[in-house]
Write a protein that holds these residues in place. Structure first.
Motif, PDB file in Angstrom:
ATOM      1  N   ASP A 181       0.851   4.103   1.225  1.00  0.00           N
ATOM      2  CA  ASP A 181       1.123   4.758   2.499  1.00  0.00           C
ATOM      3  C   ASP A 181       2.285   4.113   3.249  1.00  0.00           C
ATOM      4  N   HIS A 182       2.632   2.892   2.851  1.00  0.00           N
ATOM      5  CA  HIS A 182       3.686   2.178   3.568  1.00  0.00           C
ATOM      6  C   HIS A 182       4.991   2.136   2.802  1.00  0.00           C
ATOM      7  N   TYR A 192       0.830  -1.187   0.000  1.00  0.00           N
ATOM      8  CA  TYR A 192       0.000   0.000   0.000  1.00  0.00           C
ATOM      9  C   TYR A 192       0.880   1.258   0.000  1.00  0.00           C
ATOM     10  N   VAL A 248      -0.243  -4.414   2.562  1.00  0.00           N
ATOM     11  CA  VAL A 248      -1.638  -4.474   2.177  1.00  0.00           C
ATOM     12  C   VAL A 248      -1.669  -4.026   0.739  1.00  0.00           C
ATOM     13  N   ASP A 249      -2.804  -4.082   0.154  1.00  0.00           N
ATOM     14  CA  ASP A 249      -2.834  -3.660  -1.246  1.00  0.00           C
ATOM     15  C   ASP A 249      -4.142  -2.981  -1.568  1.00  0.00           C
ATOM     16  N   PRO A 250      -4.208  -2.394  -2.746  1.00  0.00           N
ATOM     17  CA  PRO A 250      -5.413  -1.648  -3.122  1.00  0.00           C
ATOM     18  C   PRO A 250      -6.667  -2.468  -2.909  1.00  0.00           C
ATOM     19  N   SER A 256       0.366   0.184  -7.762  1.00  0.00           N
ATOM     20  CA  SER A 256      -0.716   0.774  -6.966  1.00  0.00           C
ATOM     21  C   SER A 256      -1.648   1.622  -7.822  1.00  0.00           C
ATOM     22  N   ARG A 285      -8.602  -3.945   3.644  1.00  0.00           N
ATOM     23  CA  ARG A 285      -7.277  -3.421   3.321  1.00  0.00           C
ATOM     24  C   ARG A 285      -6.191  -4.196   4.041  1.00  0.00           C
ATOM     25  N   THR A 304      -5.889   6.912  -5.233  1.00  0.00           N
ATOM     26  CA  THR A 304      -7.076   6.785  -4.388  1.00  0.00           C
ATOM     27  C   THR A 304      -8.152   7.784  -4.766  1.00  0.00           C
ATOM     28  N   ASN A 314       2.110   8.003  -7.086  1.00  0.00           N
ATOM     29  CA  ASN A 314       2.690   6.960  -6.225  1.00  0.00           C
ATOM     30  C   ASN A 314       4.018   6.491  -6.786  1.00  0.00           C
TER      31      ASN A 314
END
Lengths: 489, 489, 489
Positions: A95-96, A93, B480-482, A116, B462, A119, A128
């Motif tokens: 954010d990570h 993800y 995690v992923d989309p 990714s 998520r 959003t 991203n």
């Protein structure tokens, strides 16, 4: 449905997929950071296509619950990156991304693929993939595979869309990723440098981008005709004479607006082609871009045509419903009562019989032609047509449908429009308003079919330009090409 | 239809195909043992894609009746095998594999492709390819190309399915066969070792494997509603009062069962998604597999939806037929007679007019939305949707269709259910029974849309897991992923 | 619709496409002579797929009005040819080929691709590509890419047809062009030597070549039944008794001819399969070609089936229209008047109720099955079926539809055909004529289903031949293949 048929096959092969690893030790090793759904689906697909896969998780023991097939090696993130030959997927993800900085050293020189999605649409700042590239300046960051769903990855290319959008700055790395996508059964499309990554990330967020304008236009047309019909048939008589015919709102009024919308929308499909032709004739060249609004109108013709078909289909169904509804039965019973009381043995009116038969015939045939057009706009049918067939269907059949629809409306109107009772409160009937644009389009089309204009237009479309566009030293351009421009009427 | 267009082109090129053999002497030579239809079609395709072909027959003179194009060399089986560079197809009926043992020596080291189909499902014993591998231990036996028909081979990839399932034990040989399939225009899918050959051989025997459950469920629902309606409307009144209304069996009773089946089946499409969400909420994790019945139910949603659409379409057509049939005319005539005798000038009942208009409107709109859903389930249309569009169509439009159908039924029922005459023999009307499940699904969906549950569910999807699933040393999973899992409601 | 979605992406990438040229200096350079629409679209696609492009124009300054993306180099024709690595496209109108002779020297040894279309079918003389090859004897002239439209080139392979027909004499050059087509996302099909170029050039001119025969047959059938019904119902009564029922022409007579056409056409779909089986049984072998007319009939079955479906659909719509039209209302009112005058309280005729319900039921079900057949003939649906499913749908469901349609007609006819009033002017009713061929086909099919014939036919289709075809030294042919020949009933 064959996807479900294949699934057990894939499952059975992947459950014994640890052996192939031994069998083909030379297969390239692909790394995946992250152990979510996408990682799992991607690893299944990679295995099935002959790759070896190392999945890196922050805590490999936590993940190993049979979610990954046997052939996949579950390791720590660092081991996964080190074990990969060249390509590493970042299925983490966004954010990570900062949690991966510890991998900067092992990732140096490797191809890091960002999968990714954005959003939200039109977000500011870097994409991203650009953020990932900032974290890993020594890696070659590529964007791609985000438009395919986990489902398409797992079920095989046949089920999902095969197109995969890819971009990135290093051409060698991109070639490797394109090659990998091809081996996985996708059709990769190279969209250039990493600056295109925002577009790619936002692609899955688009909600029918090409349908917005046409749907809005159709909806506004419907609102106008519905409101007009409501005022003319229901509101004014109610205010004026106290007649209560609000029961007409759900069916009768809708069915008065629908055919008008269908007719006008169908005319809107063919109007921009005429405008384009007039513009080319006036300018004397085809090498000048159309104004932006005309370009986007030309691109929306298919959508407008399908919406016109939808309205026509609803009109057909509503017309049938009008005969099925309770009110139709009551009307008929009351008419029978009146006929008996008046002692009229035969109420047959030959002219009305002809009128209803003729407008029904034209309506059915016009709708049939429109349905053929709708079928050819299915991708798998349309793709099977060559250019001449496509033109025949879209232009020839399209004008046939428009002509039949106009005739349907004219026969429906008969000679009623010549009597004052058709203009209560000085408002003309809906079908008269709806006829204006279609008739104008038909007249314009006939005008453009005049031999002199047709000939001039064909010349322009084959590349000829009027004297004012031509540089003085060239008599006639030699570089022209077959007449297959999209602006063809 | 373009297949038929291409055929003459292919034919004209292959008739002069002897020349290319001279022109490109470096093209790889492929051998085919057997001279049947499959052999002939395969050789035409191989020729057209730039290969040279040697067909081996037990008696080459017998075959040469113009069935094979000129470019193909017809030889004895041994000569064909010896002439082939690497790949030899065994296009021989499996019962005759033993007649090939004489070729063991020339076939040693070559890649032998078994293209046969299984003759029945779930047969015991080794697969055809495994039997072939026993006969030729020194050859590399591959399984593949059996799922393509002779027709697809001949007409070009565009016409038939492009997917070709391939398996085999030797990875180098498999790479060669995969490459060959790609050059022939197919999309090869590697299914692993030769142990997968049984699945591949049985694939062409499958008869709509994913449709069995949904069709059975729909059929049982139809039986139940038809039987219930028969007992309530026809059998009990006949036994009780001697009323003969058996004439209702072919149309009226069917049309009472069909909408009930359509409604319940549509509810069954959305029920498993709710159950999955509840299960994920209850478990606090998405990393646990769903029970097997829920998994297969989730996979059958598309089929259930299409069957619901089919029932709804039949219901629409039957409803129109009810107005067309002779009985409707008789009923109307008798009503007119009674009205005249009773001297009722106007039989209009405003409430009934509203009722029929409202339920017809809701029905038409609900059916229209369902038709859009059915169109997007066509492979070529669905493939053109991105993930967000797919979710919008399948979930958004799907619930809209369900809501409109429920409203259609409620308006149809009006307030009749509150009167005792709706319960003859204490049996509630069919539409009341049919409403139970759809209403439960709608209530459940609204319940899950509560902010706290939505938020919790999004977190779980998520990748978040509740404390009892997390190993103690990890705070929050980074991998995690989309949110694009298939369990999405 | 995703085409329109992608377009902005492509546009945004190509607008900045000058950078990739610097980034990947090793990308092959492709030359294009000519600067028309095709040249422009081709250059956009080439750029997007990682090639560098040099466009040669007679006067490069004249063209540079922003029509070409930034990454394309616009030069003189000679510079473009010299700059190209290997492949040069000739996107010039064929009439101007002679203006290119000055490029003979720089073009020597290069691959020159002719992308032109024929201007008319069946033209004599050499093809455009052959004329180009005469002008440039030292270049390797290839034919191809003409079947793709400028649109397909620009919008990406997903939107247009992916198939590209290619031919040429030099196998190495052809391999390069095939490879290039593949990198552009197309499915190239090699059609052999340059002698096939005429076929390729004429392919885009074909107008539904496979539909001509079936449409003609259907149209003639319609003419016959329409004329017959006109004479029997309208003309003869008018001449004889002066009855004026010409108002029936637009709807009633059409709706009498349509179901007859649909029924006979459906029988024509299954007749050639029976004839082929009889022929194979009589000859005792399947290795003999069918006569030409039978072959083309077998190839037209899909088209005949779709036309039958079209007629059946129109028949259904017309039947509904018959109940909606004004005449139906008048008839009903007059019947009510007569009933009241005659004092008949109940006009119900049980037998007529059963008759109408039964023929409506059979009609709806038969039409529903036919609609399923029509859906599976969509390319994207049909491709997803395996051979057994295809046979089940086309043969099993097809005969079910034929049987239901025959029952529909029989119930419609009831016992009226046994009374003399059904034969005015000694002319039998239309439905009796329409039943002859379908009943013959059904009887023939049942006859072929006799165990002895089925067994014999299966043997022949697995490759067995009767003694008179077998050379004396062979007992039983070993080379047979799975029973999937296209002649399968």
């Amino acid at each position: 449905m064959e996807g479900d048929m294949r699934t057990p096959l894939l499952a059975s092969s992947t459950s014994g997929a640890s052996e192939p690893l031994q069998q083909r030790p030379g297969g390239p090793v692909v790394g995946i950071i992250g152990s979510g759904d996408f990682s799992r689906s991607l690893s299944i697909r990679l295995l099935a296509c002959g790759f070896r896969v190392v999945v890196g998780s922050r805590d490999p023991r936590r993940v190993a619950r049979g979610l990954f097939p046997d052939g996949v090696e579950l390791r720590s993130q660092r081991e996964a990156v080190e074990g990969a030959d060249k390509v590493v997927f970042a299925a983490v993800y966004p954010d990570h991304y900062h949690t991966l900085v510890g991998l900067r050293e092992p990732l140096a020189g490797k191809v890091l693929v960002d999968v990714s999605n954005a959003t939200r649409l039109n977000g500011g700042g870097p994409s991203n993939a650009e953020r990932l590239a900032e974290f890993f300046p020594k890696s070659k960051v590529m964007k791609g595979f985000n438009v395919v769903s986990a489902w398409a990855l797992q079920a095989g290319a046949h089920d999902g869309s095969r197109q995969v959008l890819i971009c990135g700055d290093c051409s060698d790395s991109k070639a490797a990723v394109l090659q990998l996508a091809r081996r996985l059964g996708f059709s990769p499309v190279d969209l250039g440098g990493l600056c295109a990554s925002r577009d790619i990330e936002e692609a899955p967020l688009m909600l029918f981008p090409s349908w917005g304008g046409p749907i809005l236009a159709t909806f506004l047309l419907f609102l106008f005709f519905y409101g007009y019909s409501f005022v003319r048939h229901i509101l004014l008589p109610y205010l004026d004479k106290g007649e209560n015919s609000f029961y007409q709102l759900p069916l009768v009024t809708v069915n008065e607006a629908l055919p008008a919308v269908a007719l006008v929308t169908l005319a809107l499909v063919y109007l921009p082609g005429l405008l384009a032709a007039v513009l080319q004739l006036g300018r004397g060249t085809k090498y000048k871009r159309f104004p932006r609004w005309l370009d986007s109108w030309l691109c929306g013709r298919k959508q407008l045509g399908l919406l016109s078909f939808l309205c026509a289909a609803l009109h057909a169904v509503y017309s049938v419903c009008l005969a099925l509804r309770r009110a139709a039965g009551y009307t008929l019973l009351n008419a029978a009562y009146r006929q008996v009381k008046a002692g009229v043995e035969n109420s047959w009116v030959e002219q009305q019989v002809w009128r209803s038969d003729l407008y029904l015939s034209c309506g059915v045939l016009g709708f049939g032609v429109l349905a053929l057009l709708a079928v050819t706009s299915l991708p798998s049918v349309g793709n099977a047509l060559n250019w001449r067939e496509f033109t025949f269907v879209q232009s020839g059949l399209g004008y046939a449908a428009l002509t039949l629809s106009v005739m349907h409306t004219l026969f429906f109107g008969w000679d009623f429009a010549f009597f004052p009772f058709a203009y209560p409160y000085y408002l003309p009937p809906v079908y008269l308003l709806a006829l204006i644009l279609p008739c104008a389009v038909l007249v314009g089309r006939i005008f453009l079919a005049l031999p002199c204009l047709t000939w001039q237009l064909a010349k322009i479309r084959r590349g000829w330009e009027s004297a004012r566009h031509r540089p003085p030293n060239i008599q006639e351009p030699a570089e022209v090409d077959p007449p297959r421009s999209l602006g063809d009427v």
